[in-house]
Design a protein around this motif. Structure first.
Motif, PDB file in Angstrom:
ATOM      1  N   UNK A  29       0.103  -0.987 -20.578  1.00 23.21           N
ATOM      2  CA  UNK A  29      -1.305  -1.090 -20.200  1.00 23.21           C
ATOM      3  C   UNK A  29      -2.206  -1.161 -21.424  1.00 23.21           C
ATOM      4  N   UNK A  30      -1.883  -0.409 -22.472  1.00 23.41           N
ATOM      5  CA  UNK A  30      -2.682  -0.443 -23.697  1.00 23.41           C
ATOM      6  C   UNK A  30      -2.609  -1.805 -24.374  1.00 23.41           C
ATOM      7  N   UNK A  31      -1.405  -2.373 -24.456  1.00 27.17           N
ATOM      8  CA  UNK A  31      -1.247  -3.702 -25.059  1.00 27.17           C
ATOM      9  C   UNK A  31      -2.023  -4.744 -24.263  1.00 27.17           C
ATOM     10  N   UNK A  32      -1.924  -4.704 -22.923  1.00 28.34           N
ATOM     11  CA  UNK A  32      -2.653  -5.666 -22.088  1.00 28.34           C
ATOM     12  C   UNK A  32      -4.167  -5.516 -22.261  1.00 28.34           C
ATOM     13  N   UNK A  33      -4.657  -4.287 -22.324  1.00 32.33           N
ATOM     14  CA  UNK A  33      -6.104  -4.094 -22.456  1.00 32.33           C
ATOM     15  C   UNK A  33      -6.612  -4.582 -23.805  1.00 32.33           C
ATOM     16  N   UNK A  34      -5.807  -4.455 -24.850  1.00 31.33           N
ATOM     17  CA  UNK A  34      -6.222  -4.899 -26.188  1.00 31.33           C
ATOM     18  C   UNK A  34      -6.034  -6.396 -26.407  1.00 31.33           C
ATOM     19  N   UNK A  35      -4.917  -6.947 -25.924  1.00 31.17           N
ATOM     20  CA  UNK A  35      -4.534  -8.305 -26.309  1.00 31.17           C
ATOM     21  C   UNK A  35      -4.379  -9.287 -25.150  1.00 31.17           C
TER      22      UNK A  35
END
Length: 106
Positions: free
Chosen positions: A6-12
């Motif tokens: 979820x963190x990767x998707x929200x950032x990138x």
């Protein structure tokens, strides 16, 4: 376990609109054309013109099924196939193969 996804998707990730049986919603996902081994763009010339045969890859946390649609950057894509991807027994993300969605002329 899936917080990193979820963190990767929200950032990138890209902001895309999913259209499923449940309705339309905006989500974060990775969307990109599938790379071809050769340089030319796959497709054919038909009676109505050039038909783009490229496939797109979807990676996201939201469930996506064949027949669903994805809109991004003015382009409409439809799901050809999809599957959930797990790390151990926990759902990590959904992976789907998409193709251009062509509207029928009225």
């Amino acid at each position: 376990m899936t917080a990193w996804t979820e963190e990767i998707l929200s950032r990138h990730g890209q902001t895309v609109t999913l259209e499923t049986k449940e309705g339309r919603r905006t989500v974060q996902a990775f969307l990109q054309p599938v790379r071809e081994r050769r340089e030319e763009i796959p497709g054919t010339v038909t009676e109505i013109g050039w038909t783009d045969g490229r496939l797109w890859l979807y990676l996201g946390r939201e469930e996506i099924r064949p027949g669903d649609a994805v809109e991004w950057n003015g382009m409409a894509l439809q799901v050809r196939s999809s599957r959930p991807c797990y790390i151990g027994g926990t759902l990590s993300h959904w992976r789907a193969s998409l193709e251009r969605r062509w509207e029928a002329a009225e």
